[in-house]
Enzyme design. Sequence first.
Site, short mmCIF file in Angstrom:
data_model
loop_
_atom_site.label_atom_id
_atom_site.label_comp_id
_atom_site.label_asym_id
_atom_site.label_seq_id
_atom_site.Cartn_x
_atom_site.Cartn_y
_atom_site.Cartn_z
N ASP A 66 45.93 41.62 43.23
CA ASP A 66 44.52 41.51 43.62
C ASP A 66 44.25 40.26 44.44
O ASP A 66 45.11 39.39 44.60
CB ASP A 66 43.62 41.54 42.36
CG ASP A 66 44.15 40.65 41.23
OD1 ASP A 66 45.04 39.81 41.49
OD2 ASP A 66 43.68 40.79 40.10
N ASP A 135 38.26 40.79 28.33
CA ASP A 135 37.51 42.05 28.21
C ASP A 135 38.41 43.26 28.44
O ASP A 135 37.93 44.38 28.59
CB ASP A 135 36.33 42.07 29.19
CG ASP A 135 36.77 41.99 30.65
OD1 ASP A 135 37.99 41.92 30.91
OD2 ASP A 135 35.89 42.03 31.53
N HIS A 137 40.49 43.77 31.04
CA HIS A 137 40.79 44.17 32.42
C HIS A 137 42.24 43.86 32.79
O HIS A 137 42.83 42.90 32.30
CB HIS A 137 39.80 43.57 33.42
CG HIS A 137 39.95 42.12 33.71
ND1 HIS A 137 39.07 41.17 33.26
CD2 HIS A 137 40.86 41.44 34.45
CE1 HIS A 137 39.44 39.99 33.69
NE2 HIS A 137 40.53 40.12 34.42
N GLU A 142 37.77 45.98 36.18
CA GLU A 142 36.83 45.64 35.12
C GLU A 142 36.50 46.87 34.28
O GLU A 142 36.76 48.00 34.70
CB GLU A 142 35.55 45.08 35.75
CG GLU A 142 35.74 43.79 36.55
CD GLU A 142 35.95 42.56 35.68
OE1 GLU A 142 36.39 42.69 34.52
OE2 GLU A 142 35.67 41.44 36.17
C1 GLP Z 1 42.36 37.33 36.33
C2 GLP Z 1 43.46 38.11 37.05
C3 GLP Z 1 44.21 39.02 36.08
C4 GLP Z 1 44.64 38.21 34.86
C5 GLP Z 1 43.43 37.65 34.15
C6 GLP Z 1 43.78 36.85 32.91
O1 GLP Z 1 41.22 38.08 36.16
N1 GLP Z 1 42.92 38.92 38.12
O2 GLP Z 1 45.34 39.57 36.76
O3 GLP Z 1 45.37 39.04 33.99
O4 GLP Z 1 42.75 36.79 35.07
O5 GLP Z 1 44.10 35.54 33.26
P1 GLP Z 1 44.94 34.56 32.35
O6 GLP Z 1 46.34 35.05 32.41
O7 GLP Z 1 44.80 33.21 33.00
O8 GLP Z 1 44.37 34.63 30.98
#
Ligand code: GLP
Length: 259
Positions: A66, A135, A137, A142
């Site tokens: 993304d 959440d 995702h 989302e």
């Molecule tokens: C962002 C990214 C996701 C990731 C999420 C969780 O939203 N787009 O790909 O999984 O954050 O982040 P973290 O690994 O820092 O908890």
Amino acid sequence: MAEVVIVENAEAAGALVATEIVELIDRRQDAVLGLATGSTPLPVYQALRSRLAGRDVSQVRGFALDEYVGIDPSHPESYRSVITREVVEPLGLDPKRIHVPNGAEATIQHAGEDYDAAIAAAGGVDLQILGIGTDGHIGFNEPGSSFASRTRVKTLTEQTREDNARFFDSIDDVPMHCITQGLGTILEARHLVLLAFGEGKAEAVAGAVEGPLTALLPGSAIQLHPHATVVVDEAAASKLQLADYYRYTFANKPSWQGI
Ligand code: GLP
């Protein structure tokens, strides 16, 4: 169902997944890796530094999940910059072979289709690394995302913008929109490896692995995949009903089988 591997800590998870990736690259020099941002995959990239040193990685290809829409690619928190800084440079990958969705506003209307076409032209993703949001995702899909969705523009939830505000000067600087591989796109990867650490992820992990298939928890889409591996620490595993079974299964797994 997904195979769940409960490990002692993030470092052990990084070592386990790095081993799988090195074996993949040994089998296939031009392996296609699905790269994720966020803090969760960092131990994997860290472990890969030493494991890949001295190996020929010049043919390895990669697709990020993304990107923010409208962010300058040179902004330090664009996912293009993050992937360059945390993956491409330390691992010595060829930047021309590493793709990130194009978040430029001028071309955004066809950027999703272009990205899916580029993944298909590469023959698909061999191993997709995934984190999970609090959440539920994955990528930036989302809650409410279709299980059949393709790479497209999404509006970030307020929760995700708050979670990601730590990377920007203020929440107002966190972009409102993103472009993300869809759940349908992600499910086409040949192997999904979802990592999660800490108690804050326990509910999302339990929902993704053992809950009902629901658009309210996009991570539950992994239950539709024939080869999904979930690597979690004890805290992130703390709400899994079948945790003992997962431990038992992994402890009795033939060593040749990998993850
Ligand atoms: C962002 C990214 C996701 C990731 C999420 C969780 O939203 N787009 O790909 O999984 O954050 O982040 P973290 O690994 O820092 O908890």
